[in-house]
Write a protein that holds these residues in place. Structure first.
Motif, PDB file in Angstrom:
ATOM      1  N   SER A   1       1.161   4.106  -3.179  1.00  0.00           N
ATOM      2  CA  SER A   1       0.870   5.528  -2.981  1.00  0.00           C
ATOM      3  C   SER A   1       2.080   6.425  -3.251  1.00  0.00           C
ATOM      4  O   SER A   1       1.959   7.643  -3.234  1.00  0.00           O
TER       5      SER A   1
ATOM      6  N   LYS B   1       0.839  -1.209   0.000  1.00  0.00           N
ATOM      7  CA  LYS B   1       0.000   0.000   0.000  1.00  0.00           C
ATOM      8  C   LYS B   1       0.870   1.254   0.000  1.00  0.00           C
ATOM      9  O   LYS B   1       0.557   2.237  -0.680  1.00  0.00           O
ATOM     10  N   LYS B   2       1.976   1.227   0.762  1.00  0.00           N
ATOM     11  CA  LYS B   2       2.894   2.373   0.776  1.00  0.00           C
ATOM     12  C   LYS B   2       3.521   2.569  -0.600  1.00  0.00           C
ATOM     13  O   LYS B   2       3.662   3.688  -1.083  1.00  0.00           O
TER      14      LYS B   2
END
Length: 69
Positions: A23, A19-20
């Motif tokens: 993004s 997820k990091k």
């Protein structure tokens, strides 16, 4: 560290990491190359490896010659 964790905890950590990474803002290769070229060309006039060092400022200049008698 991973040995102390269950499979579910490991997968949760991997999911958080992904997820990091998703993004994270991305830059195109063309834009990155143009920025790098501009940076290098902007600093090249002061770069002693490109321009060279004057003899009076050269710390490695020989102070005297070797005399063999």
């Amino acid at each position: 560290m991973a040995r102390d964790m269950s499979d579910k905890e490991i997968l949760q950590m991997e999911l958080e990491q992904l997820k990091k990474e998703v993004s994270t803002p991305r830059t195109s290769m063309k834009a990155a190359c143009e920025e790098t070229i501009g940076f290098v060309e902007g600093l090249s006039p002061e770069d002693p490896l490109v321009k060279g060092v004057t003899e009076d400022k050269n710390p490695y200049k020989e102070k005297g010659g070797c005399i063999i008698t």
